[in-house]
Design a protein around this motif. Structure first.
Motif, PDB file in Angstrom:
ATOM      1  N   GLY A 100       0.780  -1.239   0.000  1.00 60.07           N
ATOM      2  CA  GLY A 100       0.000   0.000   0.000  1.00 60.07           C
ATOM      3  C   GLY A 100       0.807   1.282   0.000  1.00 60.07           C
ATOM      4  N   SER A 155       3.718 -12.549  -7.593  1.00 57.54           N
ATOM      5  CA  SER A 155       2.603 -12.861  -6.710  1.00 57.54           C
ATOM      6  C   SER A 155       3.065 -13.407  -5.359  1.00 57.54           C
ATOM      7  CB  SER A 155       1.720 -13.881  -7.420  1.00 57.54           C
ATOM      8  OG  SER A 155       0.719 -14.335  -6.569  1.00 57.54           O
ATOM      9  N   THR A 157       0.679 -15.822  -2.679  1.00 52.30           N
ATOM     10  CA  THR A 157       0.157 -17.176  -2.487  1.00 52.30           C
ATOM     11  C   THR A 157       0.260 -18.032  -3.740  1.00 52.30           C
ATOM     12  OG1 THR A 157      -2.039 -16.261  -2.864  1.00 52.30           O
ATOM     13  CG2 THR A 157      -1.447 -16.750  -0.600  1.00 52.30           C
ATOM     14  N   LEU A 158       0.127 -17.405  -4.899  1.00 47.07           N
ATOM     15  CA  LEU A 158       0.259 -18.183  -6.137  1.00 47.07           C
ATOM     16  C   LEU A 158       1.667 -18.789  -6.224  1.00 47.07           C
ATOM     17  CD1 LEU A 158      -0.727 -19.148  -8.905  1.00 47.07           C
ATOM     18  CD2 LEU A 158      -0.051 -16.923  -9.834  1.00 47.07           C
ATOM     19  N   GLU A 210       1.995 -11.705 -14.225  1.00 45.28           N
ATOM     20  CA  GLU A 210       0.565 -11.397 -14.176  1.00 45.28           C
ATOM     21  C   GLU A 210       0.285 -10.188 -15.053  1.00 45.28           C
ATOM     22  OE1 GLU A 210       0.013 -10.940  -9.917  1.00 45.28           O
ATOM     23  OE2 GLU A 210       0.300  -8.796 -10.026  1.00 45.28           O
ATOM     24  N   VAL A 236      -0.861 -15.131 -15.088  1.00 42.95           N
ATOM     25  CA  VAL A 236      -2.273 -15.124 -14.683  1.00 42.95           C
ATOM     26  C   VAL A 236      -2.971 -13.810 -15.045  1.00 42.95           C
ATOM     27  CG1 VAL A 236      -2.116 -16.787 -12.816  1.00 42.95           C
ATOM     28  CG2 VAL A 236      -1.716 -14.357 -12.332  1.00 42.95           C
ATOM     29  N   THR A 239      -8.565 -13.861 -17.507  1.00 36.17           N
ATOM     30  CA  THR A 239     -10.000 -13.600 -17.380  1.00 36.17           C
ATOM     31  C   THR A 239     -10.276 -12.257 -16.709  1.00 36.17           C
ATOM     32  OG1 THR A 239      -9.834 -15.004 -15.436  1.00 36.17           O
ATOM     33  CG2 THR A 239     -10.886 -15.954 -17.360  1.00 36.17           C
ATOM     34  N   ARG A 245      -8.498  -3.064 -11.100  1.00 29.07           N
ATOM     35  CA  ARG A 245      -7.287  -3.462 -10.385  1.00 29.07           C
ATOM     36  C   ARG A 245      -7.551  -4.803  -9.706  1.00 29.07           C
ATOM     37  NH1 ARG A 245      -4.578   0.112  -5.468  1.00 29.07           N
ATOM     38  NH2 ARG A 245      -4.053  -1.653  -4.189  1.00 29.07           N
ATOM     39  N   MET A 246      -6.802  -5.833 -10.133  1.00 26.76           N
ATOM     40  CA  MET A 246      -7.030  -7.168  -9.585  1.00 26.76           C
ATOM     41  C   MET A 246      -6.214  -7.347  -8.305  1.00 26.76           C
ATOM     42  SD  MET A 246      -9.204  -8.026 -11.829  1.00 26.76           S
ATOM     43  CE  MET A 246      -9.552  -9.745 -11.586  1.00 26.76           C
ATOM     44  N   HIS A 248      -3.662  -6.552  -6.586  1.00 24.56           N
ATOM     45  CA  HIS A 248      -2.363  -5.858  -6.614  1.00 24.56           C
ATOM     46  C   HIS A 248      -2.508  -4.515  -7.323  1.00 24.56           C
ATOM     47  CE1 HIS A 248      -0.304 -10.043  -6.593  1.00 24.56           C
ATOM     48  NE2 HIS A 248      -0.675  -9.679  -5.393  1.00 24.56           N
TER      49      HIS A 248
ATOM     50  N   GLU B 213      -4.777   4.565  -5.673  1.00 18.29           N
ATOM     51  CA  GLU B 213      -5.574   4.158  -4.500  1.00 18.29           C
ATOM     52  C   GLU B 213      -4.712   4.090  -3.237  1.00 18.29           C
ATOM     53  OE1 GLU B 213      -8.934   2.745  -4.532  1.00 18.29           O
ATOM     54  OE2 GLU B 213      -9.296   2.962  -6.686  1.00 18.29           O
ATOM     55  N   ASN B 214      -3.445   3.733  -3.428  1.00 18.94           N
ATOM     56  CA  ASN B 214      -2.556   3.599  -2.267  1.00 18.94           C
ATOM     57  C   ASN B 214      -2.335   4.933  -1.548  1.00 18.94           C
ATOM     58  OD1 ASN B 214      -2.219   0.930  -2.835  1.00 18.94           O
ATOM     59  ND2 ASN B 214      -0.073   1.057  -3.469  1.00 18.94           N
ATOM     60  N   GLU B 235     -18.316  -3.761  -4.343  1.00 19.24           N
ATOM     61  CA  GLU B 235     -16.856  -3.609  -4.354  1.00 19.24           C
ATOM     62  C   GLU B 235     -16.408  -2.657  -3.248  1.00 19.24           C
ATOM     63  OE1 GLU B 235     -15.467  -2.740  -8.361  1.00 19.24           O
ATOM     64  OE2 GLU B 235     -16.567  -4.438  -9.172  1.00 19.24           O
ATOM     65  N   SER B 244     -10.835  -7.762  -1.380  1.00 19.54           N
ATOM     66  CA  SER B 244     -10.707  -7.176  -2.706  1.00 19.54           C
ATOM     67  C   SER B 244     -11.642  -7.959  -3.620  1.00 19.54           C
ATOM     68  CB  SER B 244      -9.248  -7.283  -3.153  1.00 19.54           C
ATOM     69  OG  SER B 244      -9.113  -6.773  -4.442  1.00 19.54           O
ATOM     70  N   ILE B 246     -14.210  -8.046  -7.225  1.00 20.84           N
ATOM     71  CA  ILE B 246     -14.641  -7.496  -8.512  1.00 20.84           C
ATOM     72  C   ILE B 246     -15.684  -8.429  -9.125  1.00 20.84           C
ATOM     73  CG2 ILE B 246     -13.935  -6.963 -10.882  1.00 20.84           C
ATOM     74  CD1 ILE B 246     -11.232  -6.072  -9.556  1.00 20.84           C
ATOM     75  N   LEU B 248     -17.948 -10.194 -11.874  1.00 18.87           N
ATOM     76  CA  LEU B 248     -17.841 -10.604 -13.276  1.00 18.87           C
ATOM     77  C   LEU B 248     -19.177 -11.219 -13.699  1.00 18.87           C
ATOM     78  CD1 LEU B 248     -14.354 -12.285 -12.898  1.00 18.87           C
ATOM     79  CD2 LEU B 248     -14.776 -10.122 -14.019  1.00 18.87           C
ATOM     80  N   ASN B 257      -7.441 -16.787  -1.286  1.00 22.13           N
ATOM     81  CA  ASN B 257      -6.536 -15.891  -0.555  1.00 22.13           C
ATOM     82  C   ASN B 257      -5.359 -15.532  -1.446  1.00 22.13           C
ATOM     83  OD1 ASN B 257      -5.398 -18.512  -0.308  1.00 22.13           O
ATOM     84  ND2 ASN B 257      -4.221 -17.861   1.471  1.00 22.13           N
ATOM     85  N   GLY B 258      -5.185 -14.248  -1.655  1.00 31.43           N
ATOM     86  CA  GLY B 258      -4.091 -13.764  -2.509  1.00 31.43           C
ATOM     87  C   GLY B 258      -4.603 -13.404  -3.892  1.00 31.43           C
ATOM     88  N   ALA B 259      -4.143 -12.254  -4.400  1.00 23.60           N
ATOM     89  CA  ALA B 259      -4.628 -11.757  -5.689  1.00 23.60           C
ATOM     90  C   ALA B 259      -4.171 -12.640  -6.847  1.00 23.60           C
ATOM     91  CB  ALA B 259      -4.145 -10.323  -5.905  1.00 23.60           C
ATOM     92  N   GLY B 260      -2.919 -13.088  -6.802  1.00 18.57           N
ATOM     93  CA  GLY B 260      -2.388 -13.907  -7.894  1.00 18.57           C
ATOM     94  C   GLY B 260      -3.109 -15.245  -7.969  1.00 18.57           C
ATOM     95  N   LEU B 261      -3.303 -15.865  -6.793  1.00 21.40           N
ATOM     96  CA  LEU B 261      -3.988 -17.157  -6.760  1.00 21.40           C
ATOM     97  C   LEU B 261      -5.456 -16.987  -7.163  1.00 21.40           C
ATOM     98  CD1 LEU B 261      -3.582 -20.160  -6.168  1.00 21.40           C
ATOM     99  CD2 LEU B 261      -4.198 -19.708  -3.779  1.00 21.40           C
ATOM    100  N   MET B 263      -6.597 -14.785  -9.316  1.00 23.65           N
ATOM    101  CA  MET B 263      -6.614 -14.675 -10.779  1.00 23.65           C
ATOM    102  C   MET B 263      -6.381 -16.044 -11.414  1.00 23.65           C
ATOM    103  SD  MET B 263      -4.784 -11.185 -12.032  1.00 23.65           S
ATOM    104  CE  MET B 263      -3.594 -10.886 -10.756  1.00 23.65           C
ATOM    105  N   MET B 266      -9.587 -18.011 -11.323  1.00 21.80           N
ATOM    106  CA  MET B 266     -10.499 -17.574 -12.391  1.00 21.80           C
ATOM    107  C   MET B 266     -10.068 -18.146 -13.746  1.00 21.80           C
ATOM    108  SD  MET B 266     -10.630 -13.619 -11.147  1.00 21.80           S
ATOM    109  CE  MET B 266     -10.899 -12.986 -12.790  1.00 21.80           C
ATOM    110  N   PHE B 279     -13.922 -11.952  -8.864  1.00 17.06           N
ATOM    111  CA  PHE B 279     -12.571 -12.025  -8.304  1.00 17.06           C
ATOM    112  C   PHE B 279     -12.762 -11.695  -6.830  1.00 17.06           C
ATOM    113  CE2 PHE B 279      -9.116  -9.381  -6.700  1.00 17.06           C
ATOM    114  CZ  PHE B 279      -7.972 -10.079  -7.050  1.00 17.06           C
ATOM    115  N   SER B 285      -4.266 -12.173   6.350  1.00 20.92           N
ATOM    116  CA  SER B 285      -4.672 -12.666   7.670  1.00 20.92           C
ATOM    117  C   SER B 285      -6.187 -12.764   7.688  1.00 20.92           C
ATOM    118  CB  SER B 285      -4.206 -11.702   8.754  1.00 20.92           C
ATOM    119  OG  SER B 285      -4.606 -10.393   8.441  1.00 20.92           O
TER     120      SER B 285
END
Lengths: 291, 381
Positions: A100, A155, A157-158, A210, A236, A239, A245-246, A248, B213-214, B235, B244, B246, B248, B257-261, B263, B266, B279, B285
């Motif tokens: 952030g 990423s 967790t991925l 990503e 990733v 989709t 903003r996904m 991140h 946004e940050n 949202e 977080s 979104i 669809l 848990n986690g943005a990358g995972l 995505m 999906m 998403f 945590s």
């Protein structure tokens, strides 16, 4: 060998007395990382539960402990100053976990770190680990296994998911680095690939990209010209809708740029196989490792 | 975060960038009144956060107040890319446009700096210009938010309208735009078109600003510009709860848990023939409260036919997630099939806690995805 982090790492923790800082200090110590102290302004002279000295400044900590690396868990508001303080104190590896941070602040932070000759990983990242040697950051140590595959990811967790899939197939890792999910990060794929290329203990590299930005496209170009070791990729966000903003800050497709398709195309063009699923990725790396 | 054109131009005006007089209107009567005040030609422009307003008929240039009212009637209430137009601006448009240019500033990931993007081709889609005629795009950057790149800006300023006499006013606009960009923590600030009119003035005819946004924590004035009509209430609510989210179009609700995972989940759903409904990243945590709220969000979407919970426990403990799920069953009615896959930290404890629930468990990521797709298509558990 491995890269960035190993048994020679002497780590301090900035924000060591905070909730996250103290929790992860214990985890890193338990994993075998040489944590030599911490910094919390105003709490210098205290000792943590783990019997580590707390200093008021990074400079004091470096003088007393001979630290060469730092990990930052301070809130976003104070993190930019914390990174700059570490760079100015002569720390060579700065890992910033904090999420952030305003992107505008990272412009100054990035260039200050460059001028000071330090290496920054993050912000908004899980950190770096060389299995069974040391870890700096928040990743779960137990899913890793020492070996000869390097992993670089945007990423969190991925990355764990993929590392776990590798480990399950008997593929160990030399070093795994999460570079962070923000638009401006200290080190990208292109900054770290040369280190793996030179590392005697790394045979292949896995890149986890990503959507957002053009780091993957530029990296593909770099790989085409400079990498002799095999590189495997996974991207990733196929989709993900445009303009959203996904999670991140850096993961956003805008104006048709930064799409997964563009990145996959760029990697494919230089002969980097792009897996469609995590199993496919792990299978391909395992196959190569056996050969 | 996005704002409207009229808000962007109000900010521009505060930073010394010339903009034409404009009035915000919510009804055709207000449009009529504003047009009457300006007298001659006015533009009536829909205020929505999506691009392509002109093509959709959301912008009309009219000669008098009566025509303005008619335009207002047509545009207000119109649907543009799924968004209903609730407000328009009436813009004084008496001056003739001589030339249109483009000026934008972005936070540049590659340069790790602040980049100016300029083109003598204005009023059109700049990405289109960049793709087809990249030589018509001029860029330069600064590596410090404290330093306006004066020398580079000077070189380019006169080229925007291919007229050196306009270099000074263009430079002023560049300085103003840079100042607003830096002071307000923008990620993009764009004037398209920046015009030269027949009075010899350089004016920002349209404006677009996106904010980082940050940085909103230190920009209360910017946060106040947020138009809730333009935001998906789910949202916003999710964000307040630390999620977080979104929305669809698909029918498989995802909790990850986690943005990358998230995505990747999906993508996997799509790859194996399903459609993700959202998403949703429950974050690092994950407290039980977050999980309960996440379920409420997913259950609130009438399109959702099955839910997939995919958790890789690192810092997130799978038993925490399991506790949240148990609590959710107590607090809300869950009448959809849920497929769950827990892996990593305390996964076994988590799974054991869930054994007396109607949850469908899956051993692997892929198996969970396939199961959820089957259920979304009416398959049996």
């Amino acid at each position: 060998m491995s890269i960035l982090v190993d048994e020679n790492t002497r780590l301090i923790v900035q924000g060591i007395t905070g909730r996250d800082g103290s929790f992860h200090t214990k985890q890193m110590l338990a994993y075998g990382t040489k944590v030599v102290g911490g910094v919390t302004p105003g709490k210098g002279g205290q000792t943590t539960e783990d019997n580590l000295p707390v200093f008021n400044s990074v400079q004091d900590a470096v003088k007393e402990t001979d630290a060469n690396s730092t990990v930052i868990y301070v809130p976003a508001k104070f993190a930019p100053a914390a990174v700059i303080e570490a760079a100015e104190a002569g720390i060579s590896l700065i890992v910033c976990i904090t999420e952030g941070i305003p992107v505008m602040d990272m412009v100054e932070v990035y260039h200050t770190v460059q001028v000071k000759g330090a290496r920054l990983i993050g912000p908004n990242c899980p950190g770096a680990i060389s299995p069974d040697k040391a870890k700096i950051g928040i990743m779960p140590g137990q899913i890793h296994k020492p070996g000869r595959v390097g992993v670089i990811s945007r990423s969190g967790t991925l990355t764990y998911e993929i590392v776990n899939s590798l480990t399950e197939r008997g593929v160990g890792q030399s070093t795994c680095i999460g570079v962070g999910g923000d638009p401006i990060v200290g080190s990208g794929f292109r900054d770290l690939l040369p280190l793996f290329e030179k590392d005697d203990e790394t045979d292949a590299v896995v890149l986890i990209g990503e959507i957002g930005g053009d780091e993957e496209e530029r990296t593909a170009e770099y790989i085409g010209k400079h990498m002799s070791k095999p590189v495997f990729a996974y991207v990733v966000g196929q989709t993900a809708p445009e303009g959203k903003r996904m999670g991140h800050a850096g993961a956003i497709v805008s104006g048709g740029a930064g799409t997964a398709e563009s990145k996959i195309k760029a990697f494919s063009a230089v002969g980097v196989p792009v897996a469609r699923t995590i199993d496919e990725l792990a299978d391909a790396v395992a196959e190569k490792s056996k050969a | 975060m996005k704002i409207h054109e009229y808000q962007a131009k109000e900010l521009f005006a505060n930073y010394g960038i010339p903009v034409p007089p404009q009035t915000l209107a919510m009804t055709p009567d207000e449009v009529y009144e504003a047009a009457g005040t300006y007298g001659g030609t006015v533009a009536v422009k829909a205020q929505v956060h999506v691009g392509g307003r002109g093509k959709a008929g959301g912008i009309k240039v009219v000669k008098n107040a009566d025509e303005a009212r008619a335009a207002g009637e047509r545009i207000l209430g119109m649907d543009i890319k799924g968004i209903t137009v609730k407000k328009v601006i009436v813009v004084e448009s008496d001056a003739e446009i001589v030339k249109e240019a483009y000026l934008g500033i972005i936070l540049d990931r590659s340069a790790k700096g602040i980049s100016f993007i300029c083109s003598a081709e204005g009023g059109v889609d700049i990405e289109e210009v960049a793709a087809t005629t990249p030589e018509k795009i001029l860029t330069f950057h600064t590596l410090s938010a404290d330093e306006f790149p004066e020398a580079e800006a000077r070189k380019v300023a006169g080229k925007l309208f291919e007229d050196e006499t306009t270099a000074e006013p263009v430079l002023n606009v560049m300085r103003g735009l840079f100042k607003v960009f830096v002071e307000k923590d923008c990620s993009l600030a764009e004037i398209n078109p920046l015009v030269l009119n027949d009075r010899g003035e350089v004016v920002a005819l349209d404006g677009k600003i996106n904010f980082d946004e940050n940085a909103l924590f230190r920009q209360p004035d910017v946060e106040a510009l947020r138009d809730m009509d333009e935001e998906d209430p789910n949202e916003i609510e999710a964000k307040e709860k630390g999620l977080s989210f979104i929305q669809l179009d698909g029918d498989i609700g995802c909790m990850v848990n986690g943005a990358g995972l998230a995505m990747a989940t999906m993508d996997m759903i799509k790859f194996f023939g399903g459609e993700p409904a959202n998403f949703l990243d429950v974050g690092g945590s994950s407290s039980p409260a977050k999980v309960i709220h996440a379920f409420k969000l997913l259950m609130g979407n009438p399109n959702v036919k099955a839910i997939l919970v995919n958790i890789f426990g690192g810092i997130t403990r799978c038993d925490d997630i399991a506790e949240g799920i148990l609590e959710s069953y107590k607090q809300i009615e869950i009448n959809l099939p849920i497929v769950i896959r827990l892996s990593g930290t305390n996964a076994e404890e988590g799974m054991a806690m869930l054994k007396d629930t109607p949850l469908i468990t899956a051993e692997t990521f892929e198996a969970a995805v396939k199961k959820a797709i089957e259920l979304s298509k009416g398959g049996a558990a």
